[in-house]
Design a protein around this motif. Sequence first.
Motif: not given
Length: 166
Positions: A86-103
């Motif tokens: 669950h932790f691994d999935e949540n870390i990947e999800g957060a990183k992916n969401a950040l990669m898709q976002s702009s400042d």
Amino acid sequence: MGDTIFTTAFIKELEAETGASRKCLERIPESLFDWKPHEKSMTMEYLALLVAEIPKWITYMLEKSEIDFATFEHFKPKNTSELVKHFDENIEGAKNALMQSSDQQLLEPFFLKNNGQILFSSPKKENIGSSINHLVHHRGQLTVYMRLNNIPVPSIYGPSADDKGF
């Protein structure tokens, strides 16, 4: 996506905290999930779950712009393996969401709600940084729980009494 100075920095910060957090979670035996050091304290399972789920908050902030206590579903791990996954999935999800976002998107508001009622709102950027700090804080609490139960504490930012970090 445009300017990504902050999103890149948040990804690096998450990555820097991932290894030690994962090592802590891997060492929490399900036989101690119900343990707590004091009647007012949270259980070890809930504390470990916070460490595992805080990255999911970041995903919600970026993708949904809100977290509502009434509808946010907590994972219920049956064992340590499920907790770590669950932790691994949540870390990947957060990183992916950040990669898709702009400042620029990080300046948009985030809303913390309870049953639809707004409890708090501020820019996503402030809440993401605060959430990473929150993860570190609860991981620190978890290491105290570990020590009190003779669970070897991993090296976090340097050697521990149990793990010389070499």
